[in-house]
Structures are given as C-alpha cells and as structure tokens.
Design a protein around this motif. Structure first.
Motif, mmCIF file in Angstrom:
data_model
loop_
_atom_site.group_PDB
_atom_site.id
_atom_site.type_symbol
_atom_site.label_atom_id
_atom_site.label_comp_id
_atom_site.label_asym_id
_atom_site.label_seq_id
_atom_site.Cartn_x
_atom_site.Cartn_y
_atom_site.Cartn_z
ATOM 1 N N HIS A 91 0.833 -1.207 0.000
ATOM 2 C CA HIS A 91 0.000 0.000 0.000
ATOM 3 C C HIS A 91 0.863 1.250 0.000
ATOM 4 C CE1 HIS A 91 -3.713 -2.346 0.703
ATOM 5 N NE2 HIS A 91 -2.853 -3.178 1.273
ATOM 6 N N VAL A 92 1.948 1.204 0.751
ATOM 7 C CA VAL A 92 2.882 2.345 0.744
ATOM 8 C C VAL A 92 3.394 2.583 -0.672
ATOM 9 C CG1 VAL A 92 5.108 3.189 1.592
ATOM 10 C CG2 VAL A 92 3.546 2.014 3.160
ATOM 11 N N LYS A 93 3.738 1.495 -1.369
ATOM 12 C CA LYS A 93 4.234 1.612 -2.746
ATOM 13 C C LYS A 93 3.142 2.141 -3.680
ATOM 14 C CE LYS A 93 6.321 -0.954 -6.582
ATOM 15 N NZ LYS A 93 5.377 -0.335 -7.551
ATOM 16 N N ALA A 94 1.928 1.626 -3.540
ATOM 17 C CA ALA A 94 0.838 2.057 -4.420
ATOM 18 C C ALA A 94 0.551 3.542 -4.233
ATOM 19 C CB ALA A 94 -0.410 1.228 -4.142
ATOM 20 N N TRP A 95 0.555 4.007 -2.995
ATOM 21 C CA TRP A 95 0.353 5.440 -2.752
ATOM 22 C C TRP A 95 1.499 6.247 -3.367
ATOM 23 C CZ3 TRP A 95 -0.642 3.975 3.007
ATOM 24 C CH2 TRP A 95 -1.949 3.469 3.140
ATOM 25 N N ALA A 96 2.714 5.768 -3.163
ATOM 26 C CA ALA A 96 3.887 6.487 -3.679
ATOM 27 C C ALA A 96 3.890 6.542 -5.202
ATOM 28 C CB ALA A 96 5.167 5.837 -3.166
ATOM 29 N N ASP A 97 3.318 5.528 -5.848
ATOM 30 C CA ASP A 97 3.279 5.497 -7.312
ATOM 31 C C ASP A 97 2.544 6.704 -7.892
ATOM 32 O OD1 ASP A 97 4.706 3.161 -7.427
ATOM 33 O OD2 ASP A 97 2.964 1.863 -7.752
ATOM 34 N N THR A 98 1.640 7.285 -7.107
ATOM 35 C CA THR A 98 0.918 8.469 -7.571
ATOM 36 C C THR A 98 1.391 9.726 -6.835
ATOM 37 O OG1 THR A 98 -0.882 7.785 -6.073
ATOM 38 C CG2 THR A 98 -1.146 7.310 -8.397
ATOM 39 N N GLY A 99 2.566 9.628 -6.204
ATOM 40 C CA GLY A 99 3.150 10.791 -5.557
ATOM 41 C C GLY A 99 2.666 11.048 -4.150
ATOM 42 N N TRP A 100 1.951 10.081 -3.575
ATOM 43 C CA TRP A 100 1.433 10.249 -2.218
ATOM 44 C C TRP A 100 2.396 9.570 -1.241
ATOM 45 C CZ3 TRP A 100 -4.141 8.171 -3.550
ATOM 46 C CH2 TRP A 100 -4.691 8.996 -4.537
ATOM 47 N N ILE A 101 3.277 10.340 -0.675
ATOM 48 C CA ILE A 101 4.327 9.814 0.202
ATOM 49 C C ILE A 101 3.905 9.949 1.655
ATOM 50 C CG2 ILE A 101 6.761 9.949 0.827
ATOM 51 C CD1 ILE A 101 6.215 9.191 -2.103
ATOM 52 N N ILE A 102 4.122 8.890 2.439
ATOM 53 C CA ILE A 102 3.853 8.963 3.877
ATOM 54 C C ILE A 102 5.092 9.504 4.580
ATOM 55 C CG2 ILE A 102 3.355 7.660 5.969
ATOM 56 C CD1 ILE A 102 1.741 5.760 4.439
ATOM 57 N N PRO A 103 4.948 10.536 5.400
ATOM 58 C CA PRO A 103 6.094 11.001 6.182
ATOM 59 C C PRO A 103 6.458 9.991 7.264
ATOM 60 C CG PRO A 103 4.120 12.232 6.759
ATOM 61 C CD PRO A 103 3.753 11.361 5.601
ATOM 62 N N ASN A 104 7.411 10.328 8.085
ATOM 63 C CA ASN A 104 7.958 9.435 9.105
ATOM 64 C C ASN A 104 6.855 8.800 9.962
ATOM 65 O OD1 ASN A 104 9.493 8.135 11.013
ATOM 66 N ND2 ASN A 104 10.541 9.955 11.749
ATOM 67 N N MET A 105 6.851 7.466 10.016
ATOM 68 C CA MET A 105 5.838 6.743 10.792
ATOM 69 C C MET A 105 6.368 6.230 12.122
ATOM 70 S SD MET A 105 3.912 4.535 7.819
ATOM 71 C CE MET A 105 5.451 3.872 7.154
ATOM 72 N N ASN A 106 7.544 6.684 12.517
ATOM 73 C CA ASN A 106 8.142 6.205 13.770
ATOM 74 C C ASN A 106 8.754 7.383 14.511
ATOM 75 O OD1 ASN A 106 9.227 4.723 15.835
ATOM 76 N ND2 ASN A 106 10.889 3.842 14.626
ATOM 77 N N ASN A 107 7.887 8.203 15.100
ATOM 78 C CA ASN A 107 8.398 9.327 15.883
ATOM 79 C C ASN A 107 7.413 9.727 16.971
ATOM 80 O OD1 ASN A 107 6.682 11.731 14.921
ATOM 81 N ND2 ASN A 107 7.438 10.934 12.965
ATOM 82 N N PHE A 108 7.917 10.517 17.894
ATOM 83 C CA PHE A 108 7.120 11.037 19.005
ATOM 84 C C PHE A 108 7.049 12.562 18.925
ATOM 85 C CE2 PHE A 108 9.113 7.091 20.448
ATOM 86 C CZ PHE A 108 8.013 6.364 20.895
ATOM 87 N N ASP A 109 7.097 13.103 17.703
ATOM 88 C CA ASP A 109 7.200 14.534 17.513
ATOM 89 C C ASP A 109 5.864 15.260 17.597
ATOM 90 O OD1 ASP A 109 9.945 14.235 17.092
ATOM 91 O OD2 ASP A 109 9.682 13.952 14.936
#
Length: 273
Positions: free
Chosen positions: A222-240
């Motif tokens: 799913h991450v790849k499929a989203w990225a294929d259309t330019g939809w990038i997920i930012p950092n998924m491992n932070n406490f910011d």
C-alpha cells in the motif's frame, strides 16, 4: 599434528564463543537502549499513556498506552463508546447511537513499512470503518503543505464509502485482493498534532472482507501504491506530534452511529510468520 590441530581448534572455538558472546551483549544492549528511549519518549504523552498487564476496559474520551506488548488508541469527541482489550490482541468496541466520532483499537506505537498485519474479525454491527489505521508526521515540513501529516486507512469493512470524497489514485493487487487508492484533504480537523490540515490516504478493496476468517495486510504494498501516484507517507516512527505517537493499529471507527453496535476481533504481527 593431531594435538596441534586440537589445540588450535580449541583456541578457535573459544575465540568464536567470545565473539558470539560479545555480539549478543551488544545486541542486548542495543535492544535495551531502544526500549529505554521508547519509554522515555512516550512519556511525553503521560496525560493519556498508560500500561496494563491484564484485561482492561476503556471508556474515557482519549486514552493511549499499552496492554501487554500491544499499543492501543481510544479516542472520541462525545457519545458513549468502550474499548475492551486483552494482552493477546483480542479486543471489542461497543458503541451507542449518537452524533459523535470514535476511533480505536490495538496495534503498535509506530508504523513499519514492511509490517505484515494479521487480523480476524468475528463481529461487526455496522461500524463505519474496520481498517488498518495510522499516521505519519514530519515536523520539518511546513504545515502549509498537507503532506507533512498523513492519516491512512486500509479498509477491510465499511458502511461509508470514502471514495466519494477523494481523488482516485490507482488500482493494484495485494495478497490476491484488488484495491483502489484515494486521497482526500482534511482542513483544520483533529489529528495527532492538534487541529491541523492534512491528507488522508485510502486503500479500498473491491469487496469487503468476511467475518470469521484470518487475513493478512502487506503494508508495504500500500505504501508503494500510494507512492506510485506521488502520495508519500512522512515518518511513521516518531514522538514529535503534540498529542499522540505515529501509531499503527487495527481500528474500529464510527461516526454519527444511528444505533448501538459492537465490533470484535483480534490483531497480531504476522511479519515473521
């Protein structure tokens, strides 16, 4: 010659043993450091974060924390909803009809691109969504860019079709299931980082998943499929973020439920299976 070989073999075995021991100690120390850092960082959310070692039921408006090794989130903006959890990943959400929104369920306090999520749902009285659900956040991106904060859904069951509000991305197949992707914009809405403007990414299967069966979700597809259309997920491992970590859970969501209901199931990490 025999004695010479035995002596050197013994030295070699001792050396290898010492190296293995040292590597194991380094590995253990690294794991301990990560756990210590996680505990220290997640204390930022101490107003909500709790740890339970046995079965528990949550009824307050906002709670996050751990039951055993699993993280959970439980959030609502009104109404009456409860989340029952045990340390093995079994959970149940019960809601009353009314004009409010609820989302909650168990999983992990961070998302992982290559995680394979196993789940089973045995009951669903008509939740708005049963979904893999989580967030990504990049504090270094300008807040004027909605991509700095992403709320994502990999739907499994639903009573509301999110595609009516989203822009179509692509169709792809994962684990033999055909999904279509969509992206929608949320303007000044509640999030893990206070009230923000952010994107929602959706993966919607062509058919809803049946109750009473074990399924797996390959998140990387799913991450790849989203990225294929330019939809990038930012950092998924932070406490910011200000209110919650960038968690990843198997969630039940209801909004403005017309009647009382229940959804129950189990979640586990199937990555190594």
């Amino acid at each position: 010659m025999k004695n010479y070989f035995s002596k050197n073999a013994s030295i070699l075995l001792i050396t290898v043993g010492l190296m293995s021991c040292a590597q194991e100690q380094q590995r253990s120390k690294a794991e301990s450091d990560v756990k210590a850092q996680t505990v220290s960082s997640i204390e930022k959310y101490q107003a909500y974060t709790q740890a339970y070692t046995s079965n528990t039921v949550l009824t307050q408006n906002h709670a996050t924390g751990h039951v055993g090794d699993l993280f959970f989130t439980h959030w609502k903006d009104g109404g009456s909803t409860s989340l029952a959890l045990d340390t093995e990943g079994d959970f149940s959400v019960s809601w009353e009809g009314g004009g409010y929104n609820y989302v909650g369920g168990p999983g992990w306090h961070s998302g992982k691109k290559n995680r394979v999520i196993g789940y089973r749902f045995n009951e669903d009285s008509g939740a708005t969504y049963i979904t893999l659900y989580g967030w990504g956040y990049d504090k270094n991106m300008p807040t004027s860019n909605p991509a700095h904060l992403v709320e994502y859904y990999i739907l499994q069951r639903w009573t509301y079709d999110p595609s009516r509000d989203g822009s179509f991305g692509k169709t792809f197949v994962s684990n033999g299931v055909e999904y279509s992707t969509y992206r929608s914009l949320r303007t000044q809405q509640p999030s893990i980082n206070s009230t923000s403007t952010f994107y929602q990414y959706w993966s919607k299967p062509s058919q809803q998943r049946e109750l009473g069966q074990d399924y797996e979700i390959n998140f990387a597809d799913h991450v790849k499929a989203w990225a294929d259309t330019g939809w990038i997920i930012p950092n998924m491992n932070n406490f910011d973020a200000s209110d919650d970590p960038t968690y990843q859970v198997m969630a039940v969501e209801v909004f403005n439920p017309g009647k009382d209901g229940t959804a129950s199931g189990r979640v586990w990490d199937a990555s190594s299976q």
